[in-house]
Write a protein that holds these residues in place. Structure first.
Motif, PDB file in Angstrom:
ATOM      1  N   ALA A   1      38.397  19.013  -9.996  1.00 52.90           N
ATOM      2  CA  ALA A   1      39.230  18.455  -9.444  1.00 52.90           C
ATOM      3  C   ALA A   1      39.312  17.929  -7.875  1.00 52.90           C
ATOM      4  N   PHE A   2      38.563  19.485  -7.161  1.00 51.78           N
ATOM      5  CA  PHE A   2      38.203  19.012  -5.517  1.00 51.78           C
ATOM      6  C   PHE A   2      37.815  18.222  -5.409  1.00 51.78           C
ATOM      7  N   SER A   3      36.449  18.699  -5.974  1.00 50.35           N
ATOM      8  CA  SER A   3      35.305  18.299  -6.093  1.00 50.35           C
ATOM      9  C   SER A   3      34.337  16.880  -7.079  1.00 50.35           C
ATOM     10  N   LEU A   4      35.003  16.969  -7.924  1.00 58.02           N
ATOM     11  CA  LEU A   4      34.830  16.019  -8.947  1.00 58.02           C
ATOM     12  C   LEU A   4      32.968  16.074  -9.476  1.00 58.02           C
ATOM     13  N   GLN A   5      33.049  17.550  -9.397  1.00 51.63           N
ATOM     14  CA  GLN A   5      31.544  18.024 -10.067  1.00 51.63           C
ATOM     15  C   GLN A   5      31.822  18.962 -11.492  1.00 51.63           C
ATOM     16  N   LYS A   6      30.961  18.376 -12.256  1.00 53.32           N
ATOM     17  CA  LYS A   6      30.574  19.000 -13.605  1.00 53.32           C
ATOM     18  C   LYS A   6      31.045  20.470 -13.619  1.00 53.32           C
TER      19      LYS A   6
ATOM     20  N   THR B   1      43.624  21.495 -11.278  1.00 52.70           N
ATOM     21  CA  THR B   1      42.338  22.561 -11.353  1.00 52.70           C
ATOM     22  C   THR B   1      41.670  21.791 -12.030  1.00 52.70           C
ATOM     23  N   PHE B   2      41.777  21.180 -12.926  1.00 48.75           N
ATOM     24  CA  PHE B   2      40.248  20.596 -13.840  1.00 48.75           C
ATOM     25  C   PHE B   2      40.928  19.246 -14.649  1.00 48.75           C
TER      26      PHE B   2
END
Length: 428
Positions: A340-345, A324-325
């Motif tokens: 991990a899904f969106s590669l967003q901080k 997930t992270f």
């Protein structure tokens, strides 16, 4: 979350280069040292007992294993065995929990009471005693705490660079049948485990190998090197080379190199796999360029998503057990957690360490790891050359059951209909 001072979970008496968490016991295993230079800085592997007190994590030194003149630069855990990269060798050490000395001393009829009294008197040191343990002073530790024994039972030559041999990375295969290493000579070496019979030795990259990982089914090995390549191997045969900027014409060839690679699971999708890679600029400009984080399909290795991840050069990558992270550390001492899904901080602390972050480790998704997470969705440890170990947590995000969301949506629809009926008689 920007630049701020983070509390230290633990501070060692030497630079820290690597950290892992034993899934079964929850022990934090971290290591480093001053190497062979005669600076007086010791080389050791430290075992820390991690606890959650309220909402705060705290760590206590449980055991210190001296590694003589060799600093441990990287390590992997396979069951009760540590594979430690020390210079150009991989040392295998088995660790076990043994009976606390306090309990053993109680069995000694003669002098047992005096020893217990001495320990009680020493324990009255209060904060001073705790401070000594936090600094890694083994002689000041409480004898009634958990005791660990560490025994070296094997060693292999993992790097043959004639000038300065150095193992850069090490992994156990998920089924613990293989031990894999990479070093400065560009070779990947694979040993059968636990026999340590050499299985493969092949030149994977021109120059140093930066990182490696192996898929859960042992089918694919991924390696990244300083020669700008990220390679997928089937045994010692090159299956394919990845190109992360194929659809980014603004990125010049050989302006970036791969730094890290990790396989990761996909939450709630048992047979799905992802590969994550980090790309950093090959050369630094006056205006620092972006680093990039990429996600690949873990079966066919097609690119799925690439996002910039800041101008601070990435030094290390970690993936949580659930996939997930993602955790990122930088050469300037910053730490970040990404979805991990969106590669967003999701989380970021600027320069929480004074210098390069050398390794990261998420708490495992085992019963022991879950109990240590507390009311946090993720908890990740970081270590750096500044000798500090820190904990980074992401609180559980509030969510509502789907039935409650549907119920409120239904109420809104009914309310809208009643309002229209009131304003416009005969609407229905």
């Amino acid at each position: 979350m920007g630049k701020r001072r983070m509390p230290d979970l633990y501070r060692a008496p030497f630079p820290l280069y690597t950290i892992k968490v034993d899934p079964k016991t929850g022990w934090v295993i971290t290591a480093g040292g001053g190497g062979g230079s005669k600076t007086g800085i010791k080389n050791a592997v430290h075992f820390l007992g991690l606890e959650l007190v309220g909402d705060q994590h705290c760590a206590t030194l449980v055991h210190s294993h001296d590694t003589d003149t060799r600093a441990t630069m990287n390590l992997a855990i396979g069951g009760d065995v540590i594979a430690a990269g020390q210079d150009g060798r991989c040392s295998l050490m088995r660790f076990r929990q043994r009976q606390p000395r306090g309990k053993a001393a109680a069995k000694d009829a003669g002098g047992g009471s005096e020893q217990g009294a001495a320990r009680r008197r020493a324990g009255k040191g209060g904060k001073g005693s705790e401070g000594a343990a936090a600094r890694g002073n083994v002689s000041e530790m409480n004898d009634n705490t958990t005791q660990i024994s560490v025994d070296t039972f094997g060693e292999v030559q993992s790097d043959l660079n004639p000038q300065d041999p150095l193992q850069k990375c090490v992994r156990f295969s998920p089924d613990l049948s293989l031990l894999l290493t990479g070093g400065t000579d560009g070779h990947i070496r694979v040993w059968e485990y636990p026999s340590l019979k050499e299985k493969l030795d092949f030149k994977a990259h021109e120059g140093e190998i930066e990182d490696l990982d192996i898929s859960p089914n042992n089918k694919h090995l991924v390696t990244v090197g300083r020669d700008f390549a990220c390679s997928i191997w089937s045994g010692n045969q090159l299956a394919m080379s990845l190109c992360w900027h194929e659809k980014m014409p603004q990125i010049a060839a050989k302006s970036y190199r791969y730094m890290s690679c990790r396989f990761g699971k996909v939450e709630d999708q048992k047979d799905t796999l992802r590969l994550y890679t980090v790309q950093i600029p090959h050369k630094r400009d006056r205006k620092p360029p972006q680093c990039y984080l990429s996600k690949w399909d873990g079966q066919n290795f097609l690119p799925m998503l690439t996002n910039p991840c800041g101008t601070e050069v990435i030094s290390t990558l970690a993936v949580s057990d659930s996939g997930t992270f993602l955790g990122l550390g930088t050469v300037t001492g910053s730490v970040a957690i990404y979805v991990a899904f969106s590669l967003q901080k999701l989380y970021y602390v600027q320069e929480c360490h004074g210098i390069v972050v050398t390794d990261l480790a998420f708490l495992p998704d085992t019963p022991k790891g879950q109990s240590l997470k507390g009311n946090n969705e993720a908890a990740m440890l970081s270590v750096a050359v500044d000798s500090r170990c820190q904990m980074h947590t992401v609180r559980n995000r509030r969510s509502f059951p789907i039935w409650l969301v549907l119920f409120f949506c239904g109420l809104m629809v009914v309310g809208a209909i009643l309002l229209l009926q009131h304003l416009f008689p005969g609407f229905i």
